[in-house]
Design an enzyme around this catalytic site. Structure first.
Site, PDB file in Angstrom:
ATOM      1  N   HIS A   1       0.918  -1.166   0.126  1.00  0.00           N
ATOM      2  CA  HIS A   1      -0.050   0.077   0.052  1.00  0.00           C
ATOM      3  C   HIS A   1       1.015   1.067   0.071  1.00  0.00           C
ATOM      4  O   HIS A   1       1.949   1.017   0.533  1.00  0.00           O
ATOM      5  CB  HIS A   1      -0.868  -0.083   1.441  1.00  0.00           C
ATOM      6  CG  HIS A   1      -1.775   0.904   1.423  1.00  0.00           C
ATOM      7  ND1 HIS A   1      -1.766   2.272   1.705  1.00  0.00           N
ATOM      8  CD2 HIS A   1      -3.196   0.993   1.251  1.00  0.00           C
ATOM      9  CE1 HIS A   1      -2.704   2.710   1.880  1.00  0.00           C
ATOM     10  NE2 HIS A   1      -3.796   2.001   1.469  1.00  0.00           N
TER      11      HIS A   1
ATOM     12  N   ASP B   1       2.886  -4.902   7.977  1.00  0.00           N
ATOM     13  CA  ASP B   1       1.660  -4.037   7.724  1.00  0.00           C
ATOM     14  C   ASP B   1       0.419  -4.909   8.271  1.00  0.00           C
ATOM     15  O   ASP B   1       0.110  -5.739   7.444  1.00  0.00           O
ATOM     16  CB  ASP B   1       1.552  -3.177   6.568  1.00  0.00           C
ATOM     17  CG  ASP B   1       0.449  -2.522   6.169  1.00  0.00           C
ATOM     18  OD1 ASP B   1      -0.556  -2.550   7.048  1.00  0.00           O
ATOM     19  OD2 ASP B   1       0.451  -1.763   5.258  1.00  0.00           O
TER      20      ASP B   1
ATOM     21  N   GLN C   1      -4.624  -5.102   6.770  1.00  0.00           N
ATOM     22  CA  GLN C   1      -5.588  -5.880   6.284  1.00  0.00           C
ATOM     23  C   GLN C   1      -5.563  -7.390   6.954  1.00  0.00           C
ATOM     24  O   GLN C   1      -6.369  -8.370   6.504  1.00  0.00           O
ATOM     25  CB  GLN C   1      -5.310  -6.067   4.833  1.00  0.00           C
ATOM     26  CG  GLN C   1      -5.271  -4.935   4.111  1.00  0.00           C
ATOM     27  CD  GLN C   1      -6.655  -4.110   3.818  1.00  0.00           C
ATOM     28  OE1 GLN C   1      -7.897  -5.085   4.049  1.00  0.00           O
ATOM     29  NE2 GLN C   1      -7.060  -3.035   3.576  1.00  0.00           N
TER      30      GLN C   1
ATOM     31  N   LYS D   1     -10.807  -0.475  10.473  1.00  0.00           N
ATOM     32  CA  LYS D   1     -10.840  -1.275   9.509  1.00  0.00           C
ATOM     33  C   LYS D   1     -11.421  -2.849  10.373  1.00  0.00           C
ATOM     34  O   LYS D   1     -11.674  -3.827   9.714  1.00  0.00           O
ATOM     35  CB  LYS D   1      -9.484  -1.932   8.759  1.00  0.00           C
ATOM     36  CG  LYS D   1      -9.343  -0.893   7.737  1.00  0.00           C
ATOM     37  CD  LYS D   1      -8.160  -1.218   6.789  1.00  0.00           C
ATOM     38  CE  LYS D   1      -7.311  -0.164   6.133  1.00  0.00           C
ATOM     39  NZ  LYS D   1      -7.983   0.740   5.217  1.00  0.00           N
TER      40      LYS D   1
ATOM     41  N   CYS E   1      -4.844   2.581  -3.839  1.00  0.00           N
ATOM     42  CA  CYS E   1      -3.593   2.977  -3.080  1.00  0.00           C
ATOM     43  C   CYS E   1      -2.487   2.088  -3.305  1.00  0.00           C
ATOM     44  O   CYS E   1      -1.627   1.832  -2.390  1.00  0.00           O
ATOM     45  CB  CYS E   1      -3.803   3.234  -1.609  1.00  0.00           C
ATOM     46  SG  CYS E   1      -5.202   4.327  -1.219  1.00  0.00           S
TER      47      CYS E   1
END
Lengths: 406, 144
Positions: A117, A194, A197, A220, A360
């Protein structure tokens, strides 16, 4: 699963019942989380860590309890390893501007992947420019999964930081972070993952993965916007300079010097997002009450149901792994002859919210050689019935656009 | 079933231009002026180039990946401005921008581009319609 817990889903968009398939962008919030935030403002609002009075003590307790909940969720060893930030982007920016500036020197390398991202690319680009380091990118295999042989080839003793997404926001793949962390450590680099997600959708154990830093966002994972987390391994974090200075993070201040609080408060300058942290704590409660293994299982059942149906649509291309067992609830695709934006507008007319564009991740789009894709992303409140209506609607839209207009 | 709402946006003419755009060709590298513009929301790219002779646009063409709205808008725009002088074109760009923002007015000078006024009902798509026109405005600014 629990769709009625989410009041926003009970509405019509353009005359049709809303189907929300954009949870990878932001999730919807259960009444339980909305209530926790309202309750805080109605009954317990005060500034934290400083009041001598009862109300401040309550606010402080709620805020710090949220930290404990996050610690348990991600299996951090110590509560001090959980720092509240504004979100994944801020977490990664902090790392680039503190740990990065202090540890990455001219000629050093930072290793990322092609599926990152923008928030896990641009802060490192800026750091590399500032200190004279260079960026390398791990290649992807044909099916969109990470090429570990390429990762090994691109690692060297010059590599100081490896920063890779745990789960892709486009390709629907989960990366082998544990393996990457081992490889990074063998070369003396630190491992950053990261988790934006992954944390909302699967059980997480930062110790088992062996990451040094782990970043994710509250919004999220059923929580509010403006709150996120930076996890850092205690001994690394304890060596790191704070990204911001001011109130809350100091111990003693005179005109020329100041001493700082211990972890984690040293990193939380200014009045923090108290309501946000409490909302995130409630979201963690809601998710752990279901159980993260159950969440993952349910979402996998939706993918198992949706992916074969999508792939059977003539002219439809799914990006990333083609087998549902290797695909998360993030599915990016295109239909030949219909631009992603036109398709998304048509779906919106039928009450179906999806993302269209580059998600993104422009370097990834360039790597895949596509300009834009449509992306659906599932969460616990989505259902098979919604997938049926979505697939049927795609058929209607194809008919609409595939006429010859003369 | 509300797909018929799409008819406000995807008019026959618009779709015909999207499928068979005019002045749609790769850049030659020999044009007087060339610009590349991005639509950051979708990542679409448009290349636009023109040749100018004594203040008159004598040739104009565009290339790039785009949705039906952006492609048809670019196609109609190129048809409209060819043979016009820069001050006429500046006025047309201004009028188009007002029209898609939903301002009332007489837009007859825009000719066929008036069919894109349907985009006002789809606010998320206005940028698709204006991308080529913004590129043209910047191209004119470079040329000056």
């Amino acid at each position: 699963m629990n769709q009625t817990d989410f009041p926003i889903l009970n509405q019509k968009i353009n005359g049709e019942p809303l189907i929300y398939f954009d949870s990878a962008a932001t999730s919807q919030k259960p009444q339980f989380v909305i209530d926790a935030i309202t309750d805080y403002y109605q009954n317990d609002n005060a500034n934290v860590h400083r009041g001598i009075y009862e109300l401040s003590q309550r606010a402080t307790n709620l805020y710090e309890k949220a930290r404990d909940k996050v610690q348990k969720l991600i299996h951090a060893k110590r509560r001090e390893e959980v720092l509240f930030t504004r979100g994944t982007t801020e977490s990664l920016n902090w790392l680039a501007s503190t740990y990065g500036v202090e540890n990455v020197k001219q000629g050093d390398e930072i290793l990322l992947s092609y599926m990152e991202h923008h928030s896990n690319i641009v802060p490192w680009q800026q750091l590399a420019k500032r200190v004279g380091a260079s960026l390398k990118y791990i290649a992807l295999k044909e099916d969109g999964t990470l090429d570990l042989a390429d990762a090994e080839a691109k690692l060297s003793d010059k590599t100081k930081i490896v920063s890779v997404t745990h789960a892709s926001n486009v390709l629907g793949v989960v990366n082998p972070i544990k393996k990457l962390a081992q490889m990074a450590h063998e070369h003396g680099a630190i491992m950053i993952a990261d988790g934006a997600q992954s944390v909302p959708h699967m059980a997480i154990d930062v110790q088992e993965m062996g990451v040094d830093f782990f970043a994710f966002s509250g919004h999220k994972m059923l929580g509010p916007t403006g709150i996120g987390v930076l996890y850092g391994r205690y001994d690394v974090l304890n060596q790191m300079r704070p990204a911001q200075f001011g109130g809350e993070m100091i111990e003693f201040v005179d005109l020329h010097e100041a001493t700082f609080q211990p972890l984690p408060w040293r990193f939380e300058a200014g009045t923090p997002n108290i309501a946000g942290a409490i909302g995130l704590g409630a979201a963690v409660d809601y998710l752990t009450n279901i159980g993260m293994f159950e969440v993952a299982k349910y979402e996998q059942s939706l993918v198992d149901y949706a992916l074969p149906k999508l792939k059977s649509i003539d002219g439809l291309t799914v990006y990333g792994p083609q087998e549902s067992e290797q695909h998360t609830g993030v599915i990016a695709f295109n239909i030949a002859g219909i631009h992603a934006h036109d398709l998304a507008t048509a779906l919106d007319q039928e009450g179906i919210a999806v993302r269209a564009g580059h998600h993104c991740a422009q370097p990834l789009m360039h790597y895949l050689d596509v300009a834009a894709t449509v992306r659906v992303s599932f969460y616990i409140y989505n259902t098979r019935q919604e997938i049926d209506r979505f697939v049927a609607t795609l058929g209607k839209i194809k008919e609409y656009f595939n006429r010859e207009f003369a | 079933m509300s797909l018929h709402n799409l008819d406000y946006l995807y008019r026959q003419t618009i779709m015909a231009y999207a499928q068979h755009p005019h002045h749609y060709q790769p850049m030659l590298g020999t044009e007087n002026y060339h610009i590349r513009k991005y639509n950051p929301t979708c990542g679409d790219v448009i290349d636009l180039a023109f040749n100018i002779d004594h203040d008159i646009v004598t040739d104009i063409h565009f290339y790039g990946d785009g949705c039906a709205i952006s492609k048809s808008s670019a196609s109609i725009m190129t048809d409209l401005v060819i043979g016009k002088n820069t001050s006429q074109i500046t006025q047309l760009v201004d009028q188009f921008s007002k029209m898609v923002r939903g301002e009332a007015g007489n837009y007859n000078a825009l000719g066929e581009a008036q069919i894109l006024s349907g985009v006002t009902k789809f606010p998320t798509r206005i940028k698709c319609a204006t991308l080529a026109w913004h590129a043209l405005a910047e191209l004119l600014a470079i040329e000056k």
